[in-house]
Design an enzyme around this catalytic site. Sequence first.
Site, PDB file in Angstrom:
ATOM      1  N   LYS A 167     -13.605   0.260  15.156  1.00 26.67           N
ATOM      2  CA  LYS A 167     -12.290  -0.414  15.277  1.00 26.67           C
ATOM      3  C   LYS A 167     -11.757  -0.331  16.703  1.00 26.67           C
ATOM      4  O   LYS A 167     -11.137  -1.267  17.204  1.00 26.67           O
ATOM      5  CB  LYS A 167     -11.276   0.203  14.295  1.00 26.67           C
ATOM      6  N   PHE A 226      -4.354   3.178  14.766  1.00 26.91           N
ATOM      7  CA  PHE A 226      -4.779   4.179  13.805  1.00 26.91           C
ATOM      8  C   PHE A 226      -5.921   3.572  12.986  1.00 26.91           C
ATOM      9  O   PHE A 226      -5.922   2.356  12.765  1.00 26.91           O
ATOM     10  CB  PHE A 226      -3.634   4.533  12.839  1.00 26.91           C
ATOM     11  N   LYS A 286     -11.109  -3.982  18.294  1.00 29.61           N
ATOM     12  CA  LYS A 286      -9.719  -4.355  18.567  1.00 29.61           C
ATOM     13  C   LYS A 286      -9.362  -4.150  20.049  1.00 29.61           C
ATOM     14  O   LYS A 286      -8.205  -4.344  20.432  1.00 29.61           O
ATOM     15  CB  LYS A 286      -8.781  -3.550  17.664  1.00 29.61           C
ATOM     16  N   ASN A 316       0.845  -1.202   0.000  1.00 24.09           N
ATOM     17  CA  ASN A 316       0.000   0.000   0.000  1.00 24.09           C
ATOM     18  C   ASN A 316       0.875   1.245   0.000  1.00 24.09           C
ATOM     19  O   ASN A 316       2.104   1.148  -0.034  1.00 24.09           O
ATOM     20  CB  ASN A 316      -0.952  -0.019   1.203  1.00 24.09           C
ATOM     21  N   LYS A 342       9.065 -16.745 -10.754  1.00 26.14           N
ATOM     22  CA  LYS A 342       8.292 -15.622 -11.297  1.00 26.14           C
ATOM     23  C   LYS A 342       7.132 -16.164 -12.138  1.00 26.14           C
ATOM     24  O   LYS A 342       7.344 -17.034 -12.996  1.00 26.14           O
ATOM     25  CB  LYS A 342       9.215 -14.752 -12.161  1.00 26.14           C
ATOM     26  N   ASP A 380      -4.265  -6.513   5.211  1.00 27.50           N
ATOM     27  CA  ASP A 380      -5.330  -7.350   5.778  1.00 27.50           C
ATOM     28  C   ASP A 380      -5.395  -8.707   5.082  1.00 27.50           C
ATOM     29  O   ASP A 380      -5.938  -9.660   5.618  1.00 27.50           O
ATOM     30  CB  ASP A 380      -6.685  -6.647   5.620  1.00 27.50           C
TER      31      ASP A 380
HETATM   32  O1  PMT Z   1       2.994   6.110   6.452  1.00 28.87           O
HETATM   33  P1  PMT Z   1       2.451   7.444   5.988  1.00 28.87           P
HETATM   34  O2  PMT Z   1       2.602   7.659   4.508  1.00 28.87           O
HETATM   35  O3  PMT Z   1       2.990   8.578   6.808  1.00 28.87           O
HETATM   36  O4  PMT Z   1       0.858   7.429   6.234  1.00 28.87           O
HETATM   37  C1  PMT Z   1       0.348   7.366   7.523  1.00 28.87           C
HETATM   38  C2  PMT Z   1      -0.813   6.356   7.615  1.00 28.87           C
HETATM   39  C3  PMT Z   1      -1.989   6.857   6.799  1.00 28.87           C
HETATM   40  C4  PMT Z   1      -0.373   4.970   7.132  1.00 28.87           C
HETATM   41  C5  PMT Z   1      -1.170   6.199   9.151  1.00 28.87           C
HETATM   42  O5  PMT Z   1      -1.417   7.417   9.671  1.00 28.87           O
HETATM   43  C6  PMT Z   1      -2.368   5.308   9.354  1.00 28.87           C
HETATM   44  O6  PMT Z   1      -3.508   5.678   9.221  1.00 28.87           O
HETATM   45  N1  PMT Z   1      -2.052   4.054   9.750  1.00 28.87           N
HETATM   46  C7  PMT Z   1      -3.035   2.974   9.877  1.00 28.87           C
HETATM   47  C8  PMT Z   1      -3.173   2.280   8.553  1.00 28.87           C
HETATM   48  C9  PMT Z   1      -4.117   1.078   8.622  1.00 28.87           C
HETATM   49  O7  PMT Z   1      -3.713   0.004   8.289  1.00 28.87           O
HETATM   50  O8  PMT Z   1      -5.293   1.323   9.135  1.00 28.87           O
HETATM   51  P2  PMT Z   1      -6.513   0.233   9.262  1.00 28.87           P
HETATM   52  O9  PMT Z   1      -7.712   1.051   9.561  1.00 28.87           O
HETATM   53  O10 PMT Z   1      -6.538  -0.661   8.057  1.00 28.87           O
HETATM   54  O11 PMT Z   1      -6.106  -0.647  10.525  1.00 28.87           O
HETATM   55  C10 PMT Z   1      -6.509  -0.283  11.840  1.00 28.87           C
HETATM   56  C11 PMT Z   1      -5.400  -0.593  12.818  1.00 28.87           C
HETATM   57  O12 PMT Z   1      -5.180  -2.020  12.849  1.00 28.87           O
HETATM   58  C12 PMT Z   1      -4.072   0.048  12.484  1.00 28.87           C
HETATM   59  O13 PMT Z   1      -3.475   0.534  13.666  1.00 28.87           O
HETATM   60  C13 PMT Z   1      -3.264  -1.108  11.906  1.00 28.87           C
HETATM   61  O14 PMT Z   1      -1.863  -0.949  12.172  1.00 28.87           O
HETATM   62  C14 PMT Z   1      -3.818  -2.308  12.641  1.00 28.87           C
HETATM   63  N2  PMT Z   1      -3.758  -3.588  11.905  1.00 28.87           N
HETATM   64  C15 PMT Z   1      -4.216  -3.670  10.629  1.00 28.87           C
HETATM   65  C16 PMT Z   1      -4.189  -4.896   9.970  1.00 28.87           C
HETATM   66  C17 PMT Z   1      -3.670  -6.010  10.637  1.00 28.87           C
HETATM   67  N3  PMT Z   1      -3.587  -7.194  10.038  1.00 28.87           N
HETATM   68  N4  PMT Z   1      -3.253  -5.906  11.904  1.00 28.87           N
HETATM   69  C18 PMT Z   1      -3.306  -4.717  12.563  1.00 28.87           C
HETATM   70  O15 PMT Z   1      -2.933  -4.635  13.728  1.00 28.87           O
END
Ligand code: PMT
Length: 402
Positions: free
Chosen positions: A340, A326, A344, A212, A291, A281
Site C-alpha cells: 500500500k 494507515f 498509494k 465499518n 426505504k 472502498d
Molecule cells: O477508529 P479506531 O476505532 O480508533 O480504529 C483505528 C483504525 C483501525 C481505523 C486505524 O488505525 C486504521 O487502521 N485506519 C486505516 C483504516 C483503513 O481504511 O485502512 P485500509 O488499509 O483499508 O486503507 C489504507 C489507507 O488508504 C488508509 O490510510 C485509508 O484512510 C486510505 N483510503 C482507503 C480507502 C479509500 N477509498 N481512500 C483512502 O484514502
Amino acid sequence: MPNTSCIALGVTGSIAAYKAADLTSKLVQAGHDVHVLMTGSACELVQPQTFLTLSRNPVTTQLWNLPTWQPEHIALADKAEILVVAPATANFIGKLANGIADDALSTYALSHTGPVLVAPAMNPRMWQHPAVQANVKTLKARGVVFVEPAEGRVACGEAGTGRLADVPEIQRAIEVQLACRSLKKSKQSPKRIVITAGPTREAIDPVRFLSNRSSGKMGYAIAEVAAAAGHDTVLISGPVALPPPAGCRTIDVTSAAEMAAAVKAEFAEADLLIMAAAVADYRPADCASDKIKKGEGNLTLELVRTEDILRSLADLKKPGQAILGFAAETRDLETNAIAKLKAKKLDWIAANDVGRADIGFESDRNEITLFATDGTATPLGRHSKLQLAAKLLEAVAARKNR
Ligand code: PMT
C-alpha cells in the site's frame, strides 16, 4: 501497561471542589500517583481526609508540615510531571498570573517547572470580569493550558459560563498533556497537519448504510496530541460518538465522496496529511430514494469502487508536503502495508493489525509499525492511542529532520 505519571492536583475554594474528589479517584484508577494540595478555602468545603483516602497520599494544606525536613512543595516539584488546578478560583488564577505565593498551593505552583493545566470554576460575572480575563490571557501566553469552564447553572443560581468542565473532559486534557510532553520538549516548528478519522457511511437507502467498526479514537488522539503540541490542526471526521477535540478545527463528513472533497481542499495548504480514517472502498451503485421494502427473495446490492483518496493526492502533492497512510490488515501485515505504501505513493504507512481484539478498531490501545519509503521499519509498540499518537508524530518529525 498502566500510566504511572506523578500528578500534583491543586484544589481551591470553589463549590466545585467536591468534583475534584471524583477527578482524584479517576486519575488513581487510571494508574497515576496523585498528590493533592488544598487551599484553606477548599478545606472549608471538602475535608482533606477525602483526598487522603482517594489519593492514598498525604494531602498538603499548609506550607510548613512537620516532620519533613524539606518543604513539601519543593519535594513534590522534583517529581510531579504536571500541575493540575481543578477547580481554580478567580483568586488562584490572579495569584498565579502575578507570581503571588502566600499559601502551600500558590507557592508550589511557582516551584513547578512542568506543564500546568487549569480548570476554572466561578460565578459567570466573575469569569467575565476584565481582570480575570486579563489574568487568563497572561497565563495562556505563558503556556498554561485551560480547560474552559462550561455553560449552565452555577451553584449560586445564576446561569452563564463558569461551571467546572466535566471530569472526563479534564481527565482527557491531562492525559493529552502527559502524552505530548516529549513532543512539546522537542520544540518542532508549528506545521499545518490534516488528520482524518472514523468510518464513512455509504447510503443504501434513507435509513441504511454500509460502514465499518472505526470509532475514530486513533485519528482523534493524533489530532488532540498534534494540537496540544502547537500544530495548526484540522480534523476531518466521519460519523463518530466522540466530542470534538480541543484546539482543532473539525470538519464533519459522512461519505467517502465527502471525505475526498474535504481532504483535497484542506491538503492544498497542509504540510502533513495523516489518513487514519477507515474509508469505504465500495459504495452501493445507487441509493434508493425510499426505504427498501422487504420482499420474498434475497436482495443483491451492486457495489462500485469509491475514489482512493490517498492515490488521488499523490498526483496533487507539492514539494515539502508529506503523506502518512494507515494500513488496516488482518493477515500478512508487513507485506500488505508495504504494498500500500508503494501503490498509494506515500511517505509513510502505519501498519495496523486489526485482527487483534486488544488493539485496532474501537480499542483504547493500539500498536503500529511505521514503514518509510527508504525501507526502514520503526515499531512504535503497544500503547494507549494518545501515547501512540505522540510517538507517531515524534517518529515522523525525526525522519523529516534527517
Ligand atoms: O477508529 P479506531 O476505532 O480508533 O480504529 C483505528 C483504525 C483501525 C481505523 C486505524 O488505525 C486504521 O487502521 N485506519 C486505516 C483504516 C483503513 O481504511 O485502512 P485500509 O488499509 O483499508 O486503507 C489504507 C489507507 O488508504 C488508509 O490510510 C485509508 O484512510 C486510505 N483510503 C482507503 C480507502 C479509500 N477509498 N481512500 C483512502 O484514502
